[in-house]
Motif scaffolding. Structure first.
Motif, PDB file in Angstrom:
ATOM      1  N   SER A 125       0.831  -1.213   0.000  1.00  0.00           N
ATOM      2  CA  SER A 125       0.000   0.000   0.000  1.00  0.00           C
ATOM      3  C   SER A 125       0.860   1.256   0.000  1.00  0.00           C
ATOM      4  CB  SER A 125      -0.954  -0.006   1.188  1.00  0.00           C
ATOM      5  OG  SER A 125      -0.273  -0.299   2.370  1.00  0.00           O
ATOM      6  N   LYS A 126       1.984   1.244   0.699  1.00  0.00           N
ATOM      7  CA  LYS A 126       2.862   2.419   0.726  1.00  0.00           C
ATOM      8  C   LYS A 126       3.276   2.833  -0.691  1.00  0.00           C
ATOM      9  CE  LYS A 126       7.676   3.475   1.729  1.00  0.00           C
ATOM     10  NZ  LYS A 126       8.955   2.918   2.143  1.00  0.00           N
ATOM     11  N   LEU A 127       3.466   1.840  -1.539  1.00  0.00           N
ATOM     12  CA  LEU A 127       3.940   2.107  -2.896  1.00  0.00           C
ATOM     13  C   LEU A 127       2.793   2.373  -3.866  1.00  0.00           C
ATOM     14  CD1 LEU A 127       6.715  -0.645  -3.223  1.00  0.00           C
ATOM     15  CD2 LEU A 127       6.991   1.723  -2.514  1.00  0.00           C
ATOM     16  N   SER A 131      10.767  10.765   0.856  1.00  0.00           N
ATOM     17  CA  SER A 131       9.813  11.569   1.637  1.00  0.00           C
ATOM     18  C   SER A 131       8.698  10.733   2.249  1.00  0.00           C
ATOM     19  CB  SER A 131       9.215  12.660   0.751  1.00  0.00           C
ATOM     20  OG  SER A 131       8.578  12.049  -0.355  1.00  0.00           O
ATOM     21  N   ALA A 132       8.757   9.414   2.084  1.00  0.00           N
ATOM     22  CA  ALA A 132       7.646   8.579   2.563  1.00  0.00           C
ATOM     23  C   ALA A 132       7.537   8.561   4.084  1.00  0.00           C
ATOM     24  CB  ALA A 132       7.801   7.159   2.030  1.00  0.00           C
ATOM     25  N   TYR A 133       8.581   9.002   4.779  1.00  0.00           N
ATOM     26  CA  TYR A 133       8.513   9.001   6.247  1.00  0.00           C
ATOM     27  C   TYR A 133       7.459   9.995   6.742  1.00  0.00           C
ATOM     28  CZ  TYR A 133      10.985  13.465   6.448  1.00  0.00           C
ATOM     29  OH  TYR A 133      11.311  14.779   6.316  1.00  0.00           O
ATOM     30  N   ARG A 177       3.526   7.100   2.669  1.00  0.00           N
ATOM     31  CA  ARG A 177       3.150   6.779   1.283  1.00  0.00           C
ATOM     32  C   ARG A 177       4.156   7.389   0.315  1.00  0.00           C
ATOM     33  NH1 ARG A 177      -0.083   3.940   3.326  1.00  0.00           N
ATOM     34  NH2 ARG A 177      -2.330   3.758   3.051  1.00  0.00           N
ATOM     35  N   CYS A 178       4.300   6.754  -0.845  1.00  0.00           N
ATOM     36  CA  CYS A 178       5.204   7.297  -1.872  1.00  0.00           C
ATOM     37  C   CYS A 178       4.557   8.443  -2.647  1.00  0.00           C
ATOM     38  CB  CYS A 178       5.599   6.204  -2.852  1.00  0.00           C
ATOM     39  SG  CYS A 178       6.584   4.920  -2.091  1.00  0.00           S
ATOM     40  N   ASN A 179       3.221   8.446  -2.676  1.00  0.00           N
ATOM     41  CA  ASN A 179       2.500   9.528  -3.361  1.00  0.00           C
ATOM     42  C   ASN A 179       3.034   9.794  -4.773  1.00  0.00           C
ATOM     43  OD1 ASN A 179       0.817  10.003  -1.139  1.00  0.00           O
ATOM     44  ND2 ASN A 179       2.371  11.264  -0.150  1.00  0.00           N
ATOM     45  N   GLY A 180       3.233   8.731  -5.501  1.00  0.00           N
ATOM     46  CA  GLY A 180       3.640   8.873  -6.899  1.00  0.00           C
ATOM     47  C   GLY A 180       5.138   8.968  -7.132  1.00  0.00           C
ATOM     48  N   CYS A 181       5.913   9.116  -6.070  1.00  0.00           N
ATOM     49  CA  CYS A 181       7.381   9.148  -6.230  1.00  0.00           C
ATOM     50  C   CYS A 181       7.852   7.793  -6.762  1.00  0.00           C
ATOM     51  CB  CYS A 181       8.039   9.458  -4.887  1.00  0.00           C
ATOM     52  SG  CYS A 181       9.842   9.338  -4.943  1.00  0.00           S
ATOM     53  N   ARG A 182       8.776   7.798  -7.665  1.00  0.00           N
ATOM     54  CA  ARG A 182       9.320   6.539  -8.190  1.00  0.00           C
ATOM     55  C   ARG A 182      10.847   6.594  -8.211  1.00  0.00           C
ATOM     56  NH1 ARG A 182       5.001   5.291  -7.059  1.00  0.00           N
ATOM     57  NH2 ARG A 182       3.239   4.677  -8.379  1.00  0.00           N
ATOM     58  N   GLN A 183      11.430   7.404  -7.353  1.00  0.00           N
ATOM     59  CA  GLN A 183      12.879   7.582  -7.471  1.00  0.00           C
ATOM     60  C   GLN A 183      13.674   6.317  -7.106  1.00  0.00           C
ATOM     61  OE1 GLN A 183      14.017  11.017  -5.255  1.00  0.00           O
ATOM     62  NE2 GLN A 183      13.547  10.145  -3.261  1.00  0.00           N
ATOM     63  N   CYS A 184      13.069   5.403  -6.352  1.00  0.00           N
ATOM     64  CA  CYS A 184      13.785   4.150  -6.066  1.00  0.00           C
ATOM     65  C   CYS A 184      14.067   3.364  -7.345  1.00  0.00           C
ATOM     66  CB  CYS A 184      12.984   3.295  -5.095  1.00  0.00           C
ATOM     67  SG  CYS A 184      13.011   3.938  -3.410  1.00  0.00           S
ATOM     68  N   TRP A 185      13.216   3.568  -8.353  1.00  0.00           N
ATOM     69  CA  TRP A 185      13.378   2.856  -9.630  1.00  0.00           C
ATOM     70  C   TRP A 185      14.177   3.682 -10.632  1.00  0.00           C
ATOM     71  CZ3 TRP A 185       8.936   2.521  -6.743  1.00  0.00           C
ATOM     72  CH2 TRP A 185       8.409   1.262  -6.492  1.00  0.00           C
ATOM     73  N   ASP A 186      14.667   4.817 -10.224  1.00  0.00           N
ATOM     74  CA  ASP A 186      15.280   5.769 -11.152  1.00  0.00           C
ATOM     75  C   ASP A 186      16.805   5.639 -11.107  1.00  0.00           C
ATOM     76  OD1 ASP A 186      16.237   8.001 -12.500  1.00  0.00           O
ATOM     77  OD2 ASP A 186      14.731   9.354 -11.687  1.00  0.00           O
ATOM     78  N   VAL A 201      21.770   7.594  -4.772  1.00  0.00           N
ATOM     79  CA  VAL A 201      21.597   7.066  -3.397  1.00  0.00           C
ATOM     80  C   VAL A 201      20.295   7.627  -2.817  1.00  0.00           C
ATOM     81  CG1 VAL A 201      22.581   6.893  -1.071  1.00  0.00           C
ATOM     82  CG2 VAL A 201      24.096   7.065  -3.064  1.00  0.00           C
ATOM     83  N   VAL A 202      19.434   6.741  -2.349  1.00  0.00           N
ATOM     84  CA  VAL A 202      18.216   7.175  -1.670  1.00  0.00           C
ATOM     85  C   VAL A 202      18.440   7.022  -0.171  1.00  0.00           C
ATOM     86  CG1 VAL A 202      15.734   6.825  -1.392  1.00  0.00           C
ATOM     87  CG2 VAL A 202      16.792   6.406  -3.618  1.00  0.00           C
ATOM     88  N   ALA A 203      18.085   8.070   0.592  1.00  0.00           N
ATOM     89  CA  ALA A 203      18.221   8.016   2.055  1.00  0.00           C
ATOM     90  C   ALA A 203      16.834   7.873   2.679  1.00  0.00           C
ATOM     91  CB  ALA A 203      18.890   9.292   2.558  1.00  0.00           C
ATOM     92  N   TYR A 204      16.670   6.820   3.471  1.00  0.00           N
ATOM     93  CA  TYR A 204      15.393   6.552   4.136  1.00  0.00           C
ATOM     94  C   TYR A 204      15.514   6.926   5.604  1.00  0.00           C
ATOM     95  CZ  TYR A 204      15.000   3.669  -0.045  1.00  0.00           C
ATOM     96  OH  TYR A 204      14.989   3.233  -1.349  1.00  0.00           O
ATOM     97  N   VAL A 205      14.556   7.705   6.088  1.00  0.00           N
ATOM     98  CA  VAL A 205      14.569   8.064   7.506  1.00  0.00           C
ATOM     99  C   VAL A 205      14.125   6.845   8.314  1.00  0.00           C
ATOM    100  CG1 VAL A 205      13.580   9.580   9.263  1.00  0.00           C
ATOM    101  CG2 VAL A 205      14.082  10.470   6.971  1.00  0.00           C
TER     102      VAL A 205
END
Ligand code: SF4
Length: 236
Positions: free
Chosen positions: A23-25, A189-191, A195-204, A209-213
């Motif tokens: 659901s988050k994605l 920004s999902a922290y 929710r990702c709210n349409g962000c797809r940068q993990c697939w980009d 480097v993606v930083a997760y809080v």
């Protein structure tokens, strides 16, 4: 997270591909394995302890402890070993455009890595995000490097730290606080909303480097322990 079953086994328990809808994605699906027992990169180099980030693993808490969630992951651990798994995965992904591999668990065998390479190669219509700590196993890393060369795959080698340490080798890192964003990393920004709210940068691929809080009760507790230990000059 809602669990769905694609190609539900009917009388032949070896015919199903089981994917979880995250659901988050925004409903993007994931193929996952049991946490920790399939995570060779979770251990420190001496094999005696878990690396920092795995001490607060979200996939061993909350709904991940529900029997139906564990059952799917246990099933997948057997299923990928069947000869027709790659064919069935390709069929199951017919209508997907994004896949997040390994919402829990990791790539614990070279053969699994080879099969994932085949699935990615044969599904060019799908963008694959493959977060992993198995880059620490050389015979697996050599396959992961090949997967990452495919146009439709981003393999993110996860840093072991929860204080923002990463090298150019890594594609993701956990940070204690959004204010601690390391140079060169892009904040997830999902922290904020979960929710990702349409962000797809993990697939980009262009996002290095993606930083997760750090999130979740266990992880937040761990962050507090590490911060207090470092304030005392201690080592965790
Ligand atoms: S970086 Fe974007 S796509 Fe990745 S988890 Fe965070 S919000 Fe979702």
């Amino acid at each position: 997270m809602e669990l769905i079953v694609t190609d539900r086994p009917t009388g032949a328990p070896n015919k199903g591909v089981q994917l979880s809808r995250v659901s988050k994605l925004g409903g993007i699906r994931s193929w996952s394995l049991p946490a920790l027992e399939t995570c060779p990169g979770a251990k420190t180099d001496d094999g005696l302890d878990l690396v920092d980030v795995c001490k607060g693993c979200y996939a061993r808490a909350g709904h991940y402890r529900f029997p139906n969630v564990k059952k799917v992951r246990a099933y997948n651990k057997l299923d990928w070993q069947r000869d027709d798994w790659v064919d069935r995965m390709v069929l199951a992904l017919d209508a997907d455009r994004y896949l997040r591999w390994l919402d829990s668990g990791d790539i614990y065998s070279r053969l699994l890595a080879e099969k994932i390479f085949d699935v990615v190669s044969r599904t060019p219509w799908v963008k694959h995000w493959i977060p992993t700590r198995s880059h620490k196993v050389p015979k697996i890393k050599s396959v992961l490097d090949r997967v990452n060369q495919l146009d439709n795959a981003v393999v993110r080698y996860s840093s072991d730290s929860i204080d923002g340490r990463f090298s150019s080798y890594h594609g993701s890192v956990v940070i204690a606080d959004s204010a601690d964003l390391p140079e060169g990393a892009t904040l997830c920004s999902a922290y904020v909303s979960g929710r990702c709210n349409g962000c797809r940068q993990c697939w980009d691929k262009s996002v290095a480097v993606v930083a997760y809080v750090a999130h979740g009760r266990a992880m937040k507790k761990l962050v507090r322990r590490i911060k207090s230990a470092s304030a005392c000059g201690d080592i965790l």
